[in-house]
Design an enzyme around this catalytic site. Structure first.
Site, short mmCIF file in Angstrom:
data_model
loop_
_atom_site.label_atom_id
_atom_site.label_comp_id
_atom_site.label_asym_id
_atom_site.label_seq_id
_atom_site.Cartn_x
_atom_site.Cartn_y
_atom_site.Cartn_z
N GLU A 1 -4.62 2.54 -0.20
CA GLU A 1 -4.47 1.55 -1.27
C GLU A 1 -5.78 0.86 -1.67
O GLU A 1 -5.90 -0.34 -1.57
CB GLU A 1 -3.48 0.45 -0.84
CG GLU A 1 -2.10 0.96 -0.59
CD GLU A 1 -1.16 -0.14 -0.13
OE1 GLU A 1 -0.04 -0.18 -0.66
OE2 GLU A 1 -1.53 -0.95 0.74
C1 TNX Z 1 2.08 -0.22 2.18
S1 TNX Z 1 1.54 1.94 4.05
C2 TNX Z 1 0.92 -0.48 2.90
C3 TNX Z 1 0.79 -1.73 3.63
C4 TNX Z 1 1.95 -2.66 3.38
C5 TNX Z 1 3.23 -1.87 3.40
C6 TNX Z 1 4.45 -2.72 3.28
C7 TNX Z 1 0.17 1.61 3.74
C8 TNX Z 1 -0.76 2.61 4.14
N1 TNX Z 1 -0.08 0.45 3.10
O1 TNX Z 1 -0.43 -2.37 3.32
O2 TNX Z 1 1.96 -3.63 4.38
O3 TNX Z 1 3.20 -0.93 2.37
O4 TNX Z 1 5.61 -2.00 3.42
#
Ligand code: TNX
Length: 490
Positions: free
Chosen positions: A303
């Site tokens: 992300e």
């Molecule tokens: C996605 S999964 C994220 C996290 C969040 C989560 C909440 C991932 C690699 N990144 O930063 O906490 O969703 O469900």
């Protein structure tokens, strides 16, 4: 499996034995070998026996021919011969003895856990083990749980409780998400400012906290006693606001970022053009690797919404090289699939919305893939719309959703051999106490554990939902909070 036996995850092979089984009362013998790890396991079993009302056991170092004996024996030929000797085991219980055999101590521990799960009490209160034979080994080598200690912090005792539950369900990797926008949770020698300035914050003003190097060692040592490998995650090049808050040299303005306590994702980033960035990455990954006896270090990579692909690849590349130079295997979220990674690196799949073709290509180039599909394995999702805590971006996950899936069928075109295993994840934006954490984990963690351990053809929802019902007694005994899913007759 016999109706009365409720082993989770379901073993590869179970057969009922003859007769009523083995009565277990005070003075039962416990025969263990001489190695320190065997003795430590023996002490664990002795404590367990007292705690569950069997009473004091008689620790033996040689077979004195007695009846009423629990025997833990290292045996290179034990367990299913086609399976990894590090984890396989056998368990045979008859009216005289319960014998666990395994090539390695982790297998002995798994045999003990299986034995523990079969114990019953007769009407007089006597504990007994039903007669049976088990031959068992896991489907996947990596059976993990990722815990986010960055959004909210959980002290060592909470993590030990989580690891006890993991061991009870034969999960063998604890992935700690140690850093994020809201806080930095591991003291690393080269950068004391990270915890000095960025450990005191957490989501919505919660207290924060961090692990000293001694506390991290305690976690790793407890993990080893349960057959668990610890994988530390330092999440870069996004999710880094805590680092930018601690060290202004990492921001383009040179000014430290404001502390962040919200729950948005994707806004913070490192900058490849700053001279301080490379040193920072090298320092923190070298330190995290040096503190970790296990073979893996996770560099995050998820992300990063504000980074161009070239800069992202450059930053992941620096972290990757630091991990490799420290002698560790790289683990990264699936977004890193487009970056060249050393063969054998592990990519963690979580989001079906992006990058499946890149993942398949990376696997073809030698990467392995770890399955954490958000809609099945993200145990921070609400059970249903009415559930008071949790997120919903990947949907609601009732118990059956966490159970009914196959890790090898998620990504079209990915070869089965590339799948190293399964990992549940619990993100803690909305979870503040260990009670809230375990209520999300139980019962769903046991479902994911069975997905990871038991071969697809040997498990079924109807069997699982019957077996898991018996586990409430264990959770109540150890005093953990759990969610009474309406899909099970508890
Ligand atoms: C996605 S999964 C994220 C996290 C969040 C989560 C909440 C991932 C690699 N990144 O930063 O906490 O969703 O469900």
């Amino acid at each position: 499996m016999p109706e009365s036996v409720s082993i989770v995850p379901a073993p590869r092979y179970v057969e009922p034995g003859d007769g009523p089984g083995l009565g277990l009362g005070a003075g039962v013998g416990l025969l263990v070998g001489p190695h320190p790890a065997e003795i430590a396991l023996g002490v664990y079993v002795a404590r367990l026996a007292e705690r569950i009302g069997i009473g004091p056991v008689d620790m033996l170092s040689a077979d004195d021919g007695r009846d009423h004996l629990i025997e833990l024996r290292l045996d290179p030929a034990a367990g299913p011969v086609d399976a990894d000797p590090a984890e396989r085991y056998s368990l045979v219980v008859d009216h005289r003895r319960a014998v666990v055999r395994a090539p390695a101590v982790t297998g002995l521990y798994y045999g003990v856990v299986t034995l523990r799960q079969t114990l019953c009490s007769d009407p007089s209160g006597l504990v007994y083990a039903p007669a049976l034979r088990v031959e068992d080994a896991p489907r996947f080598a990596w059976r993990g749980l990722s815990v986010d200690v960055a959004r909210h912090f959980y002290p060592v005792e909470d993590i030990e409780l989580v690891m006890s539950l993991m061991g009870y369900y034969k999960l063998n990797v604890l992935h700690l998400h140690l850093t994020d926008d809201q806080g930095w949770r591991l003291d690393v020698a080269s950068r004391p400012g990270l915890v000095e300035r960025s450990a005191g914050s957490a989501v919505h003003g919660a207290p924060g906290g961090y692990y000293t190097s001694d506390e991290y060692r305690r976690i790793v040592a407890f993990a080893a006693s349960r057959g668990i490998t610890v994988v530390p995650e330092i999440d870069v090049p996004g999710h880094v606001n805590a680092a930018l808050h601690a060290y202004g040299e990492l921001t383009p303005s040179g000014e430290p970022a404001e502390a962040y306590t919200g729950i948005e994702v994707g806004f913070s980033r490192l900058s490849a053009g700053l001279p301080a960035t490379r040193r920072f990455l090298q320092d923190v990954f070298t330190d995290a690797a040096a503190m970790t006896p296990g073979p893996y270090v996770h560099l995050g990579g998820d992300e990063v919404l504000g980074l161009e692909p070239d800069e992202y690849a450059a930053l992941v590349g620096i972290a990757h090289d630091a991990v490799r130079d420290a002698g560790k295997v790289v683990v990264a979220w699936q977004e890193a699939a487009g970056v060249p990674l050393a063969p054998g690196s592990v990519l963690q799949y979580w989001d079906p919305r992006t990058g499946q073709a890149e993942l398949v290509a990376a696997a073809a180039a030698g990467c392995r893939v770890l399955m954490s599909p958000g809609s099945r394995a993200y145990l921070d999702m609400k059970y249903d719309a009415a559930y008071p805590r949790g997120l919903e971006w990947a949907g609601h996950i009732e118990l059956r959703d966490a159970y009914d899936w196959d890790p090898t069928l998620l990504v079209p075109g990915l070869r089965t051999e590339s799948v190293i295993g399964v990992e549940a994840a619990i993100w803690t934006e909305t979870l503040t106490t260990v009670d809230e954490l375990t209520e999300m984990l139980l019962p769903r963690l046991t479902a994911v554990a069975e997905v990871a351990w038991t071969a697809a053809g040997r498990r079924s929802w109807d069997s699982y939902r019957r077996r898991v019902a018996a586990h409430r007694d264990y959770w109540d005994l150890i005093g953990v909070r759990w969610y009474p899913s309406p899909q099970v007759d508890w």
